[in-house]
Design an enzyme around this catalytic site. Structure first.
Site, mmCIF file in Angstrom:
data_model
loop_
_atom_site.group_PDB
_atom_site.id
_atom_site.type_symbol
_atom_site.label_atom_id
_atom_site.label_comp_id
_atom_site.label_asym_id
_atom_site.label_seq_id
_atom_site.Cartn_x
_atom_site.Cartn_y
_atom_site.Cartn_z
ATOM 1 C CE LYS A 103 -3.680 2.579 0.365
ATOM 2 N NZ LYS A 103 -4.870 2.358 1.188
ATOM 3 C CG ASP A 251 -11.608 3.575 2.674
ATOM 4 O OD1 ASP A 251 -10.782 3.043 3.443
ATOM 5 O OD2 ASP A 251 -11.604 4.799 2.421
ATOM 6 C CG HIS A 255 -12.302 6.920 13.138
ATOM 7 N ND1 HIS A 255 -10.981 6.838 13.535
ATOM 8 C CD2 HIS A 255 -12.281 7.139 11.805
ATOM 9 C CE1 HIS A 255 -10.198 7.010 12.473
ATOM 10 N NE2 HIS A 255 -10.963 7.178 11.412
#
Length: 348
Positions: A103, A251, A255
Protein backbone atom coordinates in the site's frame (compact mmCIF):
# COMPACT_ATOMS: atom_id res chain seq x y z
CA UNK A 1 -51.53 -9.61 1.09
CA UNK A 2 -47.88 -8.56 1.18
CA UNK A 3 -45.89 -9.16 -2.00
CA UNK A 4 -43.03 -11.64 -1.59
CA UNK A 5 -39.60 -10.13 -1.04
CA UNK A 6 -37.19 -10.05 -3.95
CA UNK A 7 -34.10 -12.18 -3.32
CA UNK A 8 -30.78 -11.67 -5.06
CA UNK A 9 -28.36 -14.60 -4.94
CA UNK A 10 -24.71 -13.89 -5.74
CA UNK A 11 -21.38 -15.61 -5.35
CA UNK A 12 -19.86 -14.68 -2.00
CA UNK A 13 -18.20 -11.27 -2.39
CA UNK A 14 -14.79 -10.01 -1.28
CA UNK A 15 -13.88 -6.61 0.13
CA UNK A 16 -10.77 -5.31 -1.61
CA UNK A 17 -10.20 -2.37 0.77
CA UNK A 18 -10.87 -2.66 4.51
CA UNK A 19 -9.69 -1.16 7.79
CA UNK A 20 -10.05 -3.41 10.83
CA UNK A 21 -7.95 -1.41 13.32
CA UNK A 22 -6.68 -3.36 16.35
CA UNK A 23 -7.48 -4.26 19.95
CA UNK A 24 -11.08 -3.94 21.12
CA UNK A 25 -12.08 -2.14 17.93
CA UNK A 26 -10.81 -5.06 15.85
CA UNK A 27 -12.79 -7.55 17.92
CA UNK A 28 -15.93 -5.47 17.52
CA UNK A 29 -15.80 -4.87 13.76
CA UNK A 30 -14.37 -8.10 12.31
CA UNK A 31 -17.64 -10.10 12.51
CA UNK A 32 -19.49 -7.54 10.39
CA UNK A 33 -17.12 -8.33 7.53
CA UNK A 34 -16.44 -12.02 8.13
CA UNK A 35 -20.13 -12.99 8.10
CA UNK A 36 -20.57 -11.61 4.56
CA UNK A 37 -17.25 -11.60 2.71
CA UNK A 38 -14.96 -14.49 1.84
CA UNK A 39 -11.79 -12.39 1.81
CA UNK A 40 -10.71 -8.83 2.47
CA UNK A 41 -7.63 -6.80 1.68
CA UNK A 42 -6.69 -5.45 5.11
CA UNK A 43 -5.07 -2.03 5.27
CA UNK A 44 -1.74 -1.78 7.13
CA UNK A 45 -2.07 1.71 8.64
CA UNK A 46 -1.88 0.71 12.28
CA UNK A 47 0.25 2.63 14.77
CA UNK A 48 2.98 1.58 14.18
CA UNK A 49 2.24 0.49 10.59
CA UNK A 50 2.63 -3.05 9.26
CA UNK A 51 6.01 -2.98 7.49
CA UNK A 52 7.47 -6.43 8.21
CA UNK A 53 6.50 -10.03 7.56
CA UNK A 54 6.44 -10.74 11.28
CA UNK A 55 4.10 -7.82 11.99
CA UNK A 56 1.75 -8.97 9.23
CA UNK A 57 1.69 -12.55 10.48
CA UNK A 58 0.92 -11.38 14.01
CA UNK A 59 -1.81 -8.99 12.81
CA UNK A 60 -3.37 -11.69 10.64
CA UNK A 61 -3.57 -13.97 13.66
CA UNK A 62 -5.27 -11.28 15.76
CA UNK A 63 -7.83 -10.89 12.98
CA UNK A 64 -8.43 -14.63 12.72
CA UNK A 65 -8.82 -14.84 16.50
CA UNK A 66 -11.68 -12.32 16.21
CA UNK A 67 -13.57 -14.26 13.51
CA UNK A 68 -16.61 -15.99 15.04
CA UNK A 69 -17.01 -19.74 14.73
CA UNK A 70 -18.86 -20.63 11.55
CA UNK A 71 -17.52 -17.72 9.50
CA UNK A 72 -15.25 -18.73 6.61
CA UNK A 73 -13.07 -15.65 6.18
CA UNK A 74 -9.52 -15.08 4.94
CA UNK A 75 -7.75 -11.77 5.64
CA UNK A 76 -5.35 -10.78 2.86
CA UNK A 77 -2.49 -8.79 4.35
CA UNK A 78 -0.73 -5.76 2.93
CA UNK A 79 2.59 -4.06 3.53
CA UNK A 80 2.79 -0.35 4.31
CA UNK A 81 5.36 1.25 2.01
CA UNK A 82 7.86 3.63 3.61
CA UNK A 83 10.89 5.45 2.27
CA UNK A 84 13.15 3.01 4.11
CA UNK A 85 11.41 -0.31 3.34
CA UNK A 86 13.73 -3.14 2.30
CA UNK A 87 12.68 -4.68 -1.06
CA UNK A 88 13.92 -8.07 0.15
CA UNK A 89 11.50 -7.98 3.09
CA UNK A 90 8.63 -7.21 0.75
CA UNK A 91 9.56 -9.99 -1.66
CA UNK A 92 9.93 -12.49 1.19
CA UNK A 93 6.45 -11.66 2.44
CA UNK A 94 5.00 -12.01 -1.04
CA UNK A 95 6.75 -15.32 -1.72
CA UNK A 96 5.62 -16.70 1.65
CA UNK A 97 2.00 -15.69 0.87
CA UNK A 98 1.93 -13.30 3.81
CA UNK A 99 1.66 -10.11 1.76
CA UNK A 100 -0.92 -10.05 -1.03
CA UNK A 101 -0.14 -6.46 -2.02
CA UNK A 102 1.63 -3.31 -0.85
CA UNK A 103 0.00 0.00 0.00
CA UNK A 104 1.23 3.42 -1.03
CA UNK A 105 0.10 6.23 1.22
CA UNK A 106 1.44 9.67 0.39
CA UNK A 107 2.75 11.02 3.70
CA UNK A 108 -0.08 12.52 5.79
CA UNK A 109 -2.82 11.79 3.24
CA UNK A 110 -5.13 10.02 5.69
CA UNK A 111 -5.41 8.29 9.09
CA UNK A 112 -2.05 7.02 10.41
CA UNK A 113 -0.17 7.93 7.23
CA UNK A 114 2.60 10.05 8.73
CA UNK A 115 5.06 7.23 7.94
CA UNK A 116 3.99 7.28 4.29
CA UNK A 117 6.02 7.87 1.17
CA UNK A 118 7.50 11.33 0.61
CA UNK A 119 8.28 10.79 -3.08
CA UNK A 120 8.04 8.02 -5.67
CA UNK A 121 11.77 8.23 -6.27
CA UNK A 122 12.36 7.30 -2.63
CA UNK A 123 10.69 3.91 -3.12
CA UNK A 124 11.61 3.21 -6.73
CA UNK A 125 13.75 0.14 -5.83
CA UNK A 126 10.73 -1.31 -4.00
CA UNK A 127 8.37 -0.58 -6.88
CA UNK A 128 10.78 -2.09 -9.39
CA UNK A 129 10.92 -5.25 -7.28
CA UNK A 130 7.11 -5.35 -7.12
CA UNK A 131 6.90 -5.05 -10.88
CA UNK A 132 9.38 -7.89 -11.27
CA UNK A 133 7.57 -10.31 -8.96
CA UNK A 134 4.01 -9.36 -10.01
CA UNK A 135 2.94 -7.87 -6.68
CA UNK A 136 0.04 -5.39 -6.91
CA UNK A 137 0.47 -1.80 -5.74
CA UNK A 138 -2.51 -0.28 -3.93
CA UNK A 139 -2.58 3.49 -4.12
CA UNK A 140 -4.25 6.18 -2.05
CA UNK A 141 -4.30 8.61 -4.95
CA UNK A 142 -4.08 12.09 -3.51
CA UNK A 143 -1.31 14.67 -3.46
CA UNK A 144 -0.81 16.29 -0.06
CA UNK A 145 0.83 19.61 -0.88
CA UNK A 146 -0.60 22.35 1.33
CA UNK A 147 -1.29 24.65 -1.61
CA UNK A 148 -3.58 22.18 -3.41
CA UNK A 149 -7.28 22.29 -2.61
CA UNK A 150 -8.60 19.14 -0.93
CA UNK A 151 -11.20 18.69 -3.69
CA UNK A 152 -8.46 18.73 -6.35
CA UNK A 153 -6.00 16.32 -4.77
CA UNK A 154 -7.07 13.22 -6.67
CA UNK A 155 -7.07 14.82 -10.12
CA UNK A 156 -3.66 16.36 -9.47
CA UNK A 157 -2.32 13.00 -8.29
CA UNK A 158 -3.19 11.40 -11.62
CA UNK A 159 -1.18 13.87 -13.66
CA UNK A 160 1.74 14.40 -11.29
CA UNK A 161 2.24 10.93 -9.76
CA UNK A 162 0.10 8.11 -11.16
CA UNK A 163 0.67 8.59 -14.88
CA UNK A 164 4.46 9.17 -14.60
CA UNK A 165 4.70 6.10 -12.34
CA UNK A 166 2.81 3.89 -14.77
CA UNK A 167 4.83 5.18 -17.71
CA UNK A 168 8.01 4.31 -15.84
CA UNK A 169 6.91 0.86 -14.61
CA UNK A 170 4.70 -0.37 -17.42
CA UNK A 171 4.23 -3.92 -16.10
CA UNK A 172 3.31 -2.91 -12.52
CA UNK A 173 -0.22 -3.89 -11.48
CA UNK A 174 -1.92 -0.91 -9.81
CA UNK A 175 -5.20 -0.57 -7.93
CA UNK A 176 -6.34 3.05 -7.76
CA UNK A 177 -8.22 2.79 -4.50
CA UNK A 178 -11.46 4.50 -3.48
CA UNK A 179 -11.64 6.70 -6.57
CA UNK A 180 -13.90 9.73 -6.16
CA UNK A 181 -13.74 11.79 -9.35
CA UNK A 182 -14.75 11.69 -13.00
CA UNK A 183 -11.06 12.26 -13.72
CA UNK A 184 -10.15 8.98 -12.02
CA UNK A 185 -13.09 7.08 -13.50
CA UNK A 186 -12.07 8.15 -17.00
CA UNK A 187 -8.41 7.41 -16.30
CA UNK A 188 -9.08 3.86 -15.14
CA UNK A 189 -11.58 3.15 -17.91
CA UNK A 190 -9.10 4.32 -20.54
CA UNK A 191 -6.17 2.44 -18.96
CA UNK A 192 -4.80 -1.00 -19.75
CA UNK A 193 -5.34 -4.36 -18.07
CA UNK A 194 -2.78 -3.56 -15.35
CA UNK A 195 -4.87 -0.72 -13.87
CA UNK A 196 -8.01 -1.25 -11.77
CA UNK A 197 -10.01 0.67 -9.16
CA UNK A 198 -12.15 0.23 -6.09
CA UNK A 199 -15.11 2.45 -5.19
CA UNK A 200 -16.84 2.87 -1.82
CA UNK A 201 -20.60 2.84 -1.21
CA UNK A 202 -20.56 6.37 0.20
CA UNK A 203 -19.01 7.84 -2.94
CA UNK A 204 -21.70 6.13 -5.04
CA UNK A 205 -24.62 7.16 -2.83
CA UNK A 206 -23.64 10.67 -1.80
CA UNK A 207 -21.86 13.85 -2.85
CA UNK A 208 -20.51 16.78 -0.89
CA UNK A 209 -23.93 18.46 -0.67
CA UNK A 210 -25.19 15.54 1.40
CA UNK A 211 -22.31 16.07 3.82
CA UNK A 212 -22.44 19.87 4.07
CA UNK A 213 -25.88 21.29 3.22
CA UNK A 214 -28.16 21.90 6.20
CA UNK A 215 -25.46 21.00 8.71
CA UNK A 216 -22.21 19.06 8.78
CA UNK A 217 -22.68 15.28 8.83
CA UNK A 218 -19.47 13.93 10.34
CA UNK A 219 -20.31 10.30 9.62
CA UNK A 220 -20.12 11.04 5.88
CA UNK A 221 -16.67 12.59 6.28
CA UNK A 222 -14.00 10.37 4.78
CA UNK A 223 -10.82 10.68 2.72
CA UNK A 224 -10.76 11.13 -0.17
CA UNK A 225 -13.56 13.58 0.59
CA UNK A 226 -16.95 13.40 -1.14
CA UNK A 227 -16.95 15.41 -4.36
CA UNK A 228 -19.62 17.27 -6.38
CA UNK A 229 -22.49 15.41 -8.02
CA UNK A 230 -20.94 15.24 -11.52
CA UNK A 231 -18.19 13.07 -10.04
CA UNK A 232 -20.67 10.92 -8.13
CA UNK A 233 -22.59 10.31 -11.35
CA UNK A 234 -19.43 9.33 -13.24
CA UNK A 235 -18.61 6.76 -10.56
CA UNK A 236 -22.14 5.34 -10.67
CA UNK A 237 -21.95 5.01 -14.43
CA UNK A 238 -18.56 3.29 -14.30
CA UNK A 239 -19.49 0.62 -11.75
CA UNK A 240 -22.83 -0.20 -13.34
CA UNK A 241 -21.56 -0.33 -16.92
CA UNK A 242 -20.20 -3.86 -16.70
CA UNK A 243 -16.61 -2.57 -16.85
CA UNK A 244 -14.49 -5.38 -15.37
CA UNK A 245 -11.58 -3.49 -13.81
CA UNK A 246 -13.58 -1.88 -11.04
CA UNK A 247 -14.56 -3.82 -7.94
CA UNK A 248 -15.92 -3.67 -4.43
CA UNK A 249 -13.76 -1.94 -1.84
CA UNK A 250 -15.73 -0.55 1.08
CA UNK A 251 -12.88 1.36 2.75
CA UNK A 252 -14.84 0.66 5.93
CA UNK A 253 -12.94 2.73 8.49
CA UNK A 254 -14.30 2.65 12.03
CA UNK A 255 -13.72 5.38 14.59
CA UNK A 256 -15.36 5.68 18.01
CA UNK A 257 -18.24 8.16 18.06
CA UNK A 258 -16.35 10.75 20.13
CA UNK A 259 -13.56 10.78 17.53
CA UNK A 260 -16.04 11.47 14.72
CA UNK A 261 -18.31 13.93 16.52
CA UNK A 262 -15.73 16.44 17.70
CA UNK A 263 -14.23 19.84 16.89
CA UNK A 264 -11.64 18.06 14.72
CA UNK A 265 -13.22 14.78 13.69
CA UNK A 266 -11.54 11.76 12.13
CA UNK A 267 -12.06 10.72 8.52
CA UNK A 268 -13.73 7.41 7.77
CA UNK A 269 -17.11 5.71 7.39
CA UNK A 270 -17.82 2.46 9.22
CA UNK A 271 -19.88 0.89 6.45
CA UNK A 272 -19.16 -2.84 6.88
CA UNK A 273 -22.68 -3.61 8.22
CA UNK A 274 -24.51 -1.85 5.37
CA UNK A 275 -22.12 -1.66 2.41
CA UNK A 276 -23.33 -4.62 0.36
CA UNK A 277 -26.96 -3.54 0.51
CA UNK A 278 -25.89 0.00 -0.36
CA UNK A 279 -24.10 -1.20 -3.48
CA UNK A 280 -27.18 -3.24 -4.45
CA UNK A 281 -29.35 -0.14 -4.09
CA UNK A 282 -27.10 1.80 -6.46
CA UNK A 283 -27.09 -0.98 -9.06
CA UNK A 284 -30.88 -1.23 -8.83
CA UNK A 285 -31.29 2.54 -9.21
CA UNK A 286 -29.10 2.38 -12.32
CA UNK A 287 -31.06 -0.62 -13.73
CA UNK A 288 -27.86 -2.66 -13.67
CA UNK A 289 -28.39 -5.52 -11.23
CA UNK A 290 -27.15 -7.87 -13.95
CA UNK A 291 -23.63 -6.46 -13.33
CA UNK A 292 -23.83 -6.52 -9.52
CA UNK A 293 -22.31 -9.96 -8.94
CA UNK A 294 -19.31 -9.28 -11.17
CA UNK A 295 -18.54 -6.04 -9.30
CA UNK A 296 -18.82 -7.72 -5.90
CA UNK A 297 -17.46 -11.20 -6.50
CA UNK A 298 -15.67 -11.68 -9.84
CA UNK A 299 -13.75 -8.61 -11.02
CA UNK A 300 -11.51 -8.41 -7.95
CA UNK A 301 -10.33 -12.02 -7.96
CA UNK A 302 -9.72 -11.82 -11.71
CA UNK A 303 -7.46 -8.79 -11.34
CA UNK A 304 -5.56 -10.31 -8.41
CA UNK A 305 -5.25 -13.69 -10.12
CA UNK A 306 -7.20 -15.49 -7.39
CA UNK A 307 -10.09 -17.96 -7.65
CA UNK A 308 -13.62 -16.73 -7.07
CA UNK A 309 -15.35 -17.90 -3.91
CA UNK A 310 -17.29 -21.15 -4.26
CA UNK A 311 -20.12 -20.29 -1.84
CA UNK A 312 -23.08 -17.97 -2.29
CA UNK A 313 -25.03 -15.43 -0.26
CA UNK A 314 -28.47 -13.89 -0.67
CA UNK A 315 -29.64 -10.31 -0.37
CA UNK A 316 -33.29 -9.59 0.29
CA UNK A 317 -35.19 -6.53 -0.88
CA UNK A 318 -37.29 -5.48 2.07
CA UNK A 319 -37.15 -2.34 4.17
CA UNK A 320 -35.05 -2.58 7.30
CA UNK A 321 -33.85 0.06 9.73
CA UNK A 322 -30.14 0.39 10.40
CA UNK A 323 -29.08 0.46 14.05
CA UNK A 324 -28.35 3.92 15.49
CA UNK A 325 -25.14 2.69 17.08
CA UNK A 326 -23.05 -0.35 17.92
CA UNK A 327 -21.56 -0.95 21.36
CA UNK A 328 -17.83 -0.43 21.75
CA UNK A 329 -15.74 -0.54 24.90
CA UNK A 330 -16.32 2.82 26.66
CA UNK A 331 -18.01 4.30 23.57
CA UNK A 332 -20.12 3.46 20.52
CA UNK A 333 -19.67 3.08 16.77
CA UNK A 334 -22.06 4.81 14.39
CA UNK A 335 -22.57 2.70 11.26
CA UNK A 336 -23.02 4.12 7.78
CA UNK A 337 -26.72 5.01 7.27
CA UNK A 338 -27.38 4.81 11.03
CA UNK A 339 -31.08 5.10 11.85
CA UNK A 340 -32.08 5.12 8.18
CA UNK A 341 -34.37 2.71 6.36
CA UNK A 342 -32.51 0.69 3.73
CA UNK A 343 -33.91 -1.24 0.79
CA UNK A 344 -31.49 -4.18 0.51
CA UNK A 345 -29.79 -6.24 3.21
CA UNK A 346 -27.98 -9.55 3.51
CA UNK A 347 -30.39 -12.39 4.22
CA UNK A 348 -29.69 -13.93 7.60
Amino acid sequence: MTAPSQVLKIRRPDDWHLHLRDGDMLKTVVPYTSEIYGRAIVMPNLAPPVTTVEAAVAYRQRILDAVPAGHDFTPLMTCYLTDSLDPNELERGFNEAVFTAAKLYPANATTNSSHGVTSIDAIMPVLERMEKIGMPLLVHGEVTHADIDIFDREARFIESVMEPLRQRLTALKVVFEHITTKDAADYVRDGNERLAATITPQHLMFNRNHMLVGGVRPHLYCLPILKRNIHQQALRELVTSGFNRVFLGTDSAPHARHRKESSCGCAGCFNAPTALGSYATVFEEMNALQHFEAFCSVNGPQFYGLPVNDTFIELVREEQQVAESIALTDDTLVPFLAGETVRWSVKQ
